[in-house]
Scaffold this motif. Sequence first.
Motif, PDB file in Angstrom:
ATOM      1  N   LEU A  10       0.761  -1.378   0.183  1.00 59.13           N
ATOM      2  CA  LEU A  10       0.111   0.107   0.090  1.00 59.13           C
ATOM      3  C   LEU A  10       0.817   1.341  -0.050  1.00 59.13           C
ATOM      4  O   LEU A  10       0.615   2.237  -0.697  1.00 59.13           O
ATOM      5  CB  LEU A  10      -1.032   0.021   1.245  1.00 59.13           C
ATOM      6  CG  LEU A  10      -1.800  -1.120   1.033  1.00 59.13           C
ATOM      7  CD1 LEU A  10      -2.835  -0.887   2.473  1.00 59.13           C
ATOM      8  CD2 LEU A  10      -3.058  -0.719  -0.076  1.00 59.13           C
ATOM      9  N   GLY A  11       2.090   1.302   0.790  1.00 56.41           N
ATOM     10  CA  GLY A  11       2.766   2.502   0.881  1.00 56.41           C
ATOM     11  C   GLY A  11       3.555   2.532  -0.546  1.00 56.41           C
ATOM     12  O   GLY A  11       3.687   3.793  -1.225  1.00 56.41           O
ATOM     13  N   ALA A  13       2.382   1.781  -3.495  1.00 54.09           N
ATOM     14  CA  ALA A  13       1.282   2.444  -4.481  1.00 54.09           C
ATOM     15  C   ALA A  13       0.775   3.622  -4.104  1.00 54.09           C
ATOM     16  O   ALA A  13       0.622   4.564  -5.136  1.00 54.09           O
ATOM     17  CB  ALA A  13       0.061   1.460  -3.929  1.00 54.09           C
ATOM     18  N   LEU A  14       1.038   4.115  -2.938  1.00 50.95           N
ATOM     19  CA  LEU A  14       0.873   5.529  -2.733  1.00 50.95           C
ATOM     20  C   LEU A  14       1.894   6.233  -3.226  1.00 50.95           C
ATOM     21  O   LEU A  14       1.592   7.421  -3.751  1.00 50.95           O
ATOM     22  CB  LEU A  14       0.348   5.746  -1.102  1.00 50.95           C
ATOM     23  CG  LEU A  14       0.289   7.108  -0.434  1.00 50.95           C
ATOM     24  CD1 LEU A  14      -1.467   7.280  -1.000  1.00 50.95           C
ATOM     25  CD2 LEU A  14       0.179   7.118   0.778  1.00 50.95           C
ATOM     26  N   VAL A  15       3.065   5.923  -2.897  1.00 48.37           N
ATOM     27  CA  VAL A  15       4.348   6.669  -3.585  1.00 48.37           C
ATOM     28  C   VAL A  15       4.253   6.846  -5.087  1.00 48.37           C
ATOM     29  O   VAL A  15       4.859   7.790  -5.490  1.00 48.37           O
ATOM     30  CB  VAL A  15       5.576   6.113  -2.784  1.00 48.37           C
ATOM     31  CG1 VAL A  15       6.894   6.345  -3.421  1.00 48.37           C
ATOM     32  CG2 VAL A  15       5.537   6.530  -1.419  1.00 48.37           C
ATOM     33  N   THR A  16       3.826   5.650  -5.718  1.00 46.72           N
ATOM     34  CA  THR A  16       3.701   5.588  -7.096  1.00 46.72           C
ATOM     35  C   THR A  16       2.808   6.487  -7.759  1.00 46.72           C
ATOM     36  O   THR A  16       2.799   7.186  -8.629  1.00 46.72           O
ATOM     37  CB  THR A  16       3.492   4.144  -7.331  1.00 46.72           C
ATOM     38  OG1 THR A  16       4.567   3.645  -7.128  1.00 46.72           O
ATOM     39  CG2 THR A  16       3.595   4.130  -9.037  1.00 46.72           C
ATOM     40  N   TYR A  17       1.484   6.492  -6.912  1.00 53.54           N
ATOM     41  CA  TYR A  17       0.301   6.988  -7.391  1.00 53.54           C
ATOM     42  C   TYR A  17       0.477   8.743  -7.056  1.00 53.54           C
ATOM     43  O   TYR A  17      -0.017   9.442  -8.107  1.00 53.54           O
ATOM     44  CB  TYR A  17      -0.811   6.543  -6.637  1.00 53.54           C
ATOM     45  CG  TYR A  17      -2.216   7.012  -7.317  1.00 53.54           C
ATOM     46  CD1 TYR A  17      -2.681   6.820  -8.618  1.00 53.54           C
ATOM     47  CD2 TYR A  17      -2.971   8.044  -6.119  1.00 53.54           C
ATOM     48  CE1 TYR A  17      -3.752   7.397  -8.737  1.00 53.54           C
ATOM     49  CE2 TYR A  17      -4.291   8.507  -6.672  1.00 53.54           C
ATOM     50  CZ  TYR A  17      -4.628   8.094  -7.884  1.00 53.54           C
ATOM     51  OH  TYR A  17      -5.952   8.829  -8.364  1.00 53.54           O
ATOM     52  N   LEU A  18       0.823   8.844  -5.960  1.00 54.09           N
ATOM     53  CA  LEU A  18       0.541  10.564  -5.706  1.00 54.09           C
ATOM     54  C   LEU A  18       1.404  11.397  -6.720  1.00 54.09           C
ATOM     55  O   LEU A  18       0.946  12.376  -7.025  1.00 54.09           O
ATOM     56  CB  LEU A  18       0.963  10.866  -4.223  1.00 54.09           C
ATOM     57  CG  LEU A  18      -0.064  10.451  -3.211  1.00 54.09           C
ATOM     58  CD1 LEU A  18       0.771  10.693  -1.711  1.00 54.09           C
ATOM     59  CD2 LEU A  18      -0.974  11.204  -3.350  1.00 54.09           C
TER      60      LEU A  18
END
Length: 104
Positions: A10-11, A13-18
Amino acid sequence: MDRQILLVILGMALVTYLPRMLPLVLLSRTQLPNIFLRWLSYIPAAVLAALLAPALFLPEGKFALVGNPYLLAAIPTSLIAIRTRSIALTILCGMAAMVLLNYI
């Protein structure tokens, strides 16, 4: 252990998405200056050149202009791309040129 893996995923994914989402959200309501838009228009060509140049000029890790089949195939392929602006014809021409050069 499974919870830690889930948190890591999840971390990541967040670092990639933001970084991809934030500029779209923040800049979607603003009008960018023309000079910036003109500068952005050169990015695709620059990225393509950066990807193609090593493959065309350094086929085996050494600079090669003579006897380089990749460079020879790129010549008619580039001409077809410029003349027709068709991705399909460009790909077909490049593939045909490579097959012909490998056959010779």
